[in-house]
Design a protein around this motif. Structure first.
Motif, PDB file in Angstrom:
ATOM      1  N   ALA A  37      -3.024   0.810   7.222  1.00  0.00           N
ATOM      2  CA  ALA A  37      -1.615   0.999   6.849  1.00  0.00           C
ATOM      3  C   ALA A  37      -1.107   2.402   7.153  1.00  0.00           C
ATOM      4  N   ASP A  38      -2.048   3.340   7.277  1.00  0.00           N
ATOM      5  CA  ASP A  38      -1.627   4.706   7.607  1.00  0.00           C
ATOM      6  C   ASP A  38      -1.448   4.803   9.125  1.00  0.00           C
ATOM      7  N   LEU A  39      -0.363   4.200   9.589  1.00  0.00           N
ATOM      8  CA  LEU A  39      -0.166   4.035  11.032  1.00  0.00           C
ATOM      9  C   LEU A  39       0.001   5.365  11.761  1.00  0.00           C
ATOM     10  N   ASP A  40       0.614   6.345  11.125  1.00  0.00           N
ATOM     11  CA  ASP A  40       0.819   7.620  11.823  1.00  0.00           C
ATOM     12  C   ASP A  40      -0.299   8.620  11.540  1.00  0.00           C
ATOM     13  N   GLY A  41      -1.297   8.179  10.796  1.00  0.00           N
ATOM     14  CA  GLY A  41      -2.500   8.993  10.632  1.00  0.00           C
ATOM     15  C   GLY A  41      -2.311  10.286   9.856  1.00  0.00           C
ATOM     16  N   ASP A  42      -1.319  10.337   8.965  1.00  0.00           N
ATOM     17  CA  ASP A  42      -1.127  11.585   8.195  1.00  0.00           C
ATOM     18  C   ASP A  42      -1.842  11.532   6.853  1.00  0.00           C
ATOM     19  N   GLY A  43      -2.664  10.517   6.622  1.00  0.00           N
ATOM     20  CA  GLY A  43      -3.488  10.471   5.407  1.00  0.00           C
ATOM     21  C   GLY A  43      -2.873   9.691   4.273  1.00  0.00           C
TER      22      GLY A  43
ATOM     23  N   VAL B 175       0.375   6.587   2.991  1.00  0.00           N
ATOM     24  CA  VAL B 175       1.281   5.533   3.439  1.00  0.00           C
ATOM     25  C   VAL B 175       2.668   5.816   2.865  1.00  0.00           C
ATOM     26  N   GLY B 176       3.611   6.038   3.773  1.00  0.00           N
ATOM     27  CA  GLY B 176       4.973   6.364   3.334  1.00  0.00           C
ATOM     28  C   GLY B 176       5.998   5.791   4.293  1.00  0.00           C
ATOM     29  N   ALA B 177       7.206   6.288   4.175  1.00  0.00           N
ATOM     30  CA  ALA B 177       8.322   5.771   4.983  1.00  0.00           C
ATOM     31  C   ALA B 177       8.021   5.873   6.474  1.00  0.00           C
ATOM     32  N   SER B 178       7.329   6.956   6.845  1.00  0.00           N
ATOM     33  CA  SER B 178       7.062   7.154   8.275  1.00  0.00           C
ATOM     34  C   SER B 178       6.194   6.026   8.843  1.00  0.00           C
ATOM     35  N   ASP B 179       5.344   5.429   7.996  1.00  0.00           N
ATOM     36  CA  ASP B 179       4.483   4.337   8.471  1.00  0.00           C
ATOM     37  C   ASP B 179       5.294   3.050   8.632  1.00  0.00           C
ATOM     38  N   ILE B 180       6.279   2.876   7.759  1.00  0.00           N
ATOM     39  CA  ILE B 180       7.138   1.683   7.888  1.00  0.00           C
ATOM     40  C   ILE B 180       7.954   1.791   9.175  1.00  0.00           C
ATOM     41  N   ILE B 181       8.448   3.000   9.446  1.00  0.00           N
ATOM     42  CA  ILE B 181       9.193   3.217  10.694  1.00  0.00           C
ATOM     43  C   ILE B 181       8.281   2.957  11.890  1.00  0.00           C
TER      44      ILE B 181
ATOM     45  N   MET C 160       0.828  -1.217   0.000  1.00  0.00           N
ATOM     46  CA  MET C 160       0.000   0.000   0.000  1.00  0.00           C
ATOM     47  C   MET C 160       0.854   1.255   0.000  1.00  0.00           C
ATOM     48  N   PHE C 161       2.157   1.073  -0.148  1.00  0.00           N
ATOM     49  CA  PHE C 161       3.087   2.204  -0.154  1.00  0.00           C
ATOM     50  C   PHE C 161       2.691   3.191  -1.253  1.00  0.00           C
ATOM     51  N   GLY C 162       2.603   4.456  -0.913  1.00  0.00           N
ATOM     52  CA  GLY C 162       2.230   5.458  -1.912  1.00  0.00           C
ATOM     53  C   GLY C 162       0.746   5.771  -1.893  1.00  0.00           C
ATOM     54  N   CYS C 163      -0.024   5.001  -1.131  1.00  0.00           N
ATOM     55  CA  CYS C 163      -1.467   5.276  -1.006  1.00  0.00           C
ATOM     56  C   CYS C 163      -1.661   6.672  -0.412  1.00  0.00           C
ATOM     57  N   THR C 164      -2.609   7.435  -0.991  1.00  0.00           N
ATOM     58  CA  THR C 164      -2.801   8.806  -0.492  1.00  0.00           C
ATOM     59  C   THR C 164      -4.230   9.070  -0.023  1.00  0.00           C
ATOM     60  N   MET C 165      -5.097   8.060  -0.156  1.00  0.00           N
ATOM     61  CA  MET C 165      -6.498   8.269   0.257  1.00  0.00           C
ATOM     62  C   MET C 165      -7.098   6.991   0.807  1.00  0.00           C
ATOM     63  N   ASN C 166      -7.836   7.097   1.889  1.00  0.00           N
ATOM     64  CA  ASN C 166      -8.535   5.946   2.458  1.00  0.00           C
ATOM     65  C   ASN C 166      -7.608   4.738   2.584  1.00  0.00           C
ATOM     66  N   CYS C 167      -6.502   4.923   3.279  1.00  0.00           N
ATOM     67  CA  CYS C 167      -5.472   3.876   3.309  1.00  0.00           C
ATOM     68  C   CYS C 167      -5.687   2.859   4.417  1.00  0.00           C
ATOM     69  N   GLY C 168      -6.723   3.069   5.227  1.00  0.00           N
ATOM     70  CA  GLY C 168      -7.049   2.076   6.255  1.00  0.00           C
ATOM     71  C   GLY C 168      -5.941   1.921   7.286  1.00  0.00           C
TER      72      GLY C 168
END
Ligand SMILES: [Ca+2]
Ligand SMILES: [Ca+2]
Ligand SMILES: [Ca+2]
Ligand SMILES: [Ca+2]
Length: 395
Positions: free
Chosen positions: A373-379, A381-387, A363-371
């Motif tokens: 996977a958007d662990l840090d809640g910034d809308g 899915v990116g590197a910060s969520d993997i961290i 889901m890397f690169g998802c920018t909307m309704n990421c469920g």
């Protein structure tokens, strides 16, 4: 035909919601076997006597298994609904006892929900490419501090129960029943599903999902009117109870109490595999009983006269809560399936493990309704969520 004004008043009472005084019928009216309990054993005598829309010529001759509880001067589907709502009640006719008919409660029916289960591509025997399998659900709002129990489906001459699918419906030759019976889910032997996989898409009516787990109980019985050639009418997509004065599919005896009859969210009433063309519509009425929390009796009857359904009721069922691990961006109707799992456990298997990381990377690169996977809640899915995910793993 003689219709007593008292009976007419009773009829108006039973199917309205505003009357104040409870109505009664003699025990002998409902307890055909005279054993003091309204149960299955009373049902068959009733069915033998109670046909649909026939006049009761001598109302005074009401006796075991023959009476007119809705008081309209005929034996009809409403009488059977009233009988069914009295199941498991005790009543001593020998002592001249009477049964109190249930009050009617205002309907909490919210509407039909139609789900597209499968658009067929010809892989199942007997189901052509382009056929569509739909499931029809009744949606009820819960009643505070009470459980709703589905009694079943019905229609009469005024408000018929019918279906209209000009392209015809698929009914498997192995679906059970005979040409006079209405195809119902109960008749399908689930042992055959592995041998004839197309059976899973056979069309039917039902009072509840008979294929769902119900570990503590067997399968509840229901009763339907038999009518010569009825199955072929159903299969041709032009079945209606109108000409027969009415019909029903009602839980028999104690089956109304079955846990599967509890209405909790969407309640399955039918599956229809429409063979060709887009058209599919119809109408059905519903009957339910209300059981207040902590009480062991039904206290109210809910009667929903025929409500039309069509492809306009089509919804995509799924979880609509962004916070849930199984959030479905395509869903248009929340069916209460949302699952909430530990942070980082995307597949909800109880472990935060490599499989979850792979799902996250997918889901890397998802920018909307990421469920989830958007662990840090910034809308997104990116590197910060993997961290963030690695931080969960490392505790
Ligand atoms: Ca009895
Ligand atoms: Ca009647
Ligand atoms: Ca996992
Ligand atoms: Ca993020």
């Amino acid at each position: 035909m003689r219709i007593s004004p008292l009976f007419v008043a009773l009829c108006v009472y039973v199917f309205s919601t505003s009357s104040a005084e409870a109505q009664t019928v003699p025990c002998s009216c409902m307890d055909g076997s005279s054993d003091g309990l309204v149960s299955n054993t009373d049902f068959l005598p009733f069915v033998m006597n109670w046909t649909w829309g026939d006049s009761i010529l001598v109302p005074e001759e009401m006796g075991p298994g023959l009476c007119d509880p809705d008081g309209d001067g005929t034996s009809n589907v409403h009488d059977i609904i009233l009988f069914t709502s009295q199941q498991q009640q005790y009543c001593d006719g020998a002592l001249g006892g009477v049964l109190t008919l249930l009050d009617t409660v205002e309907s909490t029916f919210q509407g039909w929900v139609l789900e597209l289960v499968l658009a067929h591509d010809g892989m199942y025997t007997g189901i052509p490419d382009g056929a569509k399998t739909y499931r029809l659900y009744a949606d009820f709002e819960a009643i505070p501090d009470a459980d709703l129990y589905m009694m079943g489906l019905w229609g009469d001459a005024d408000s018929p129960w019918y279906l209209d699918a000009p392209g015809g419906l698929y009914v498997s030759a192995f679906a059970g029943g005979d040409e006079s019976s209405l195809p119902k889910q109960y008749d399908i032997n689930t042992m055959f599903l592995s041998i004839f996989p197309e059976l899973e898409y056979s069309s039917f009516w039902t009072t509840a999902d008979m294929w769902s787990d119900s570990p503590e109980f067997g399968t509840p019985y229901s009763f339907e009117r038999m009518e010569e050639g009825q199955r072929w009418a159903f299969q041709s997509g032009a079945w209606s109870s109108e000409d027969d004065g009415g019909s029903c599919m009602l839980s028999v005896g104690g089956s109304v109490w079955h846990d599967r009859m509890v209405v909790n969210g969407l309640h399955l009433v039918g599956q229809f595999t429409v063979l060709e063309g887009e058209a599919f519509s119809g109408q059905a009425g519903l009957a339910l009983c209300v059981r207040p929390e902590g009480e062991n009796v039904f206290t109210q009857l809910m009667v929903v006269p025929g409500v039309p359904y069509s492809l306009m009721d089509l919804e995509v069922l799924g979880c609509m809560d962004l916070e849930a691990s199984n959030y479905d961006a395509l869903a248009s109707f929340d069916n209460g399936s949302c699952e909430y799992c530990a942070v980082g456990d995307g597949d909800c298997d109880g472990l935060v493990a490599v499989a979850d990381l792979l799902e996250l990377l997918g889901m890397f690169g998802c920018t909307m309704n990421c469920g989830w996977a958007d662990l840090d809640g910034d809308g997104s899915v990116g590197a910060s969520d993997i961290i963030a995910w690695l931080a969960v793993v490392q505790g």
